[in-house]
Write a protein that holds these residues in place. Structure first.
Motif, PDB file in Angstrom:
ATOM      1  N   SER A   1      23.594 -14.767 -41.582  1.00  0.00           N
ATOM      2  CA  SER A   1      22.511 -14.801 -40.597  1.00  0.00           C
ATOM      3  C   SER A   1      21.157 -14.969 -41.265  1.00  0.00           C
ATOM      4  O   SER A   1      20.248 -15.597 -40.705  1.00  0.00           O
TER       5      SER A   1
ATOM      6  N   SER B   1      18.091 -17.880 -27.476  1.00  0.00           N
ATOM      7  CA  SER B   1      18.959 -18.728 -28.271  1.00  0.00           C
ATOM      8  C   SER B   1      18.134 -19.868 -28.853  1.00  0.00           C
ATOM      9  O   SER B   1      17.030 -20.164 -28.407  1.00  0.00           O
TER      10      SER B   1
ATOM     11  N   VAL C   1      22.696 -13.438 -36.219  1.00  0.00           N
ATOM     12  CA  VAL C   1      22.803 -14.677 -35.461  1.00  0.00           C
ATOM     13  C   VAL C   1      24.276 -14.904 -35.184  1.00  0.00           C
ATOM     14  O   VAL C   1      25.123 -14.702 -36.051  1.00  0.00           O
TER      15      VAL C   1
ATOM     16  N   ASN D   1      10.832 -17.687 -34.769  1.00  0.00           N
ATOM     17  CA  ASN D   1      11.617 -18.207 -35.872  1.00  0.00           C
ATOM     18  C   ASN D   1      11.117 -19.599 -36.267  1.00  0.00           C
ATOM     19  O   ASN D   1      11.302 -20.557 -35.518  1.00  0.00           O
TER      20      ASN D   1
ATOM     21  N   TYR E   1      19.440 -18.318 -41.377  1.00  0.00           N
ATOM     22  CA  TYR E   1      18.819 -18.788 -40.140  1.00  0.00           C
ATOM     23  C   TYR E   1      17.522 -18.042 -39.810  1.00  0.00           C
ATOM     24  O   TYR E   1      16.750 -18.491 -38.977  1.00  0.00           O
ATOM     25  N   LEU E   2      17.315 -16.894 -40.426  1.00  0.00           N
ATOM     26  CA  LEU E   2      16.230 -15.998 -40.027  1.00  0.00           C
ATOM     27  C   LEU E   2      15.071 -15.891 -41.020  1.00  0.00           C
ATOM     28  O   LEU E   2      14.115 -15.160 -40.765  1.00  0.00           O
TER      29      LEU E   2
ATOM     30  N   TYR F   1      20.508 -14.687 -30.928  1.00  0.00           N
ATOM     31  CA  TYR F   1      20.128 -13.546 -31.752  1.00  0.00           C
ATOM     32  C   TYR F   1      20.917 -12.319 -31.332  1.00  0.00           C
ATOM     33  O   TYR F   1      21.242 -12.145 -30.159  1.00  0.00           O
TER      34      TYR F   1
ATOM     35  N   LEU G   1      22.922 -21.181 -30.809  1.00  0.00           N
ATOM     36  CA  LEU G   1      22.948 -19.936 -31.570  1.00  0.00           C
ATOM     37  C   LEU G   1      22.138 -18.890 -30.816  1.00  0.00           C
ATOM     38  O   LEU G   1      21.132 -19.217 -30.186  1.00  0.00           O
TER      39      LEU G   1
END
Length: 109
Positions: free
Chosen positions: A70, A106, A32, A94, A73-74, A42, A40
């Motif tokens: 990252s 994004s 990210v 996500n 966030y994932l 990917y 944000l």
């Protein structure tokens, strides 16, 4: 953990072979970065190397590495592949994203 759908696995393996990578030993690096219309975006690449700051997963026969920043966030994301009329490419489903842009590349939290 990051999951990989069956269709995404097939496309990843095909693309890795085309680029001279071997899916049985090399990685898909998912990250990210700042940018994109939602804040944000990917980042997806093939990689031969793993660092000590990487988290390593394997799902559906695909080895995935994610840097620790990252990864936050994932968590729980599924990598899918869409080949329909609305566009072709990898799609990140996500559960952490509160808002995504129209192209799906994004997101924001």
């Amino acid at each position: 953990m990051i999951k990989v759908s069956d269709i995404a696995k097939k496309k990843v393996v095909d693309l890795m072979n085309d680029d001279g990578f071997d899916a049985s030993v090399h990685f898909v690096r998912v990250g990210v970065k700042s940018g994109g219309c939602s804040g944000l975006s990917y980042d997806l690449n093939f990689d031969q190397n793993q660092t000590e700051d990487d988290k390593v997963f394997e799902d559906n026969g695909v080895k995935i590495i994610v840097d620790k920043k990252s990864f936050l966030y994932l968590i729980g994301t599924t990598l899918e592949y869409s080949g329909g009329l609305n566009g072709t490419g990898f799609v990140f489903n996500n559960p952490n994203a509160n808002r995504t842009c129209g192209c799906g590349e994004s997101f924001s939290l």
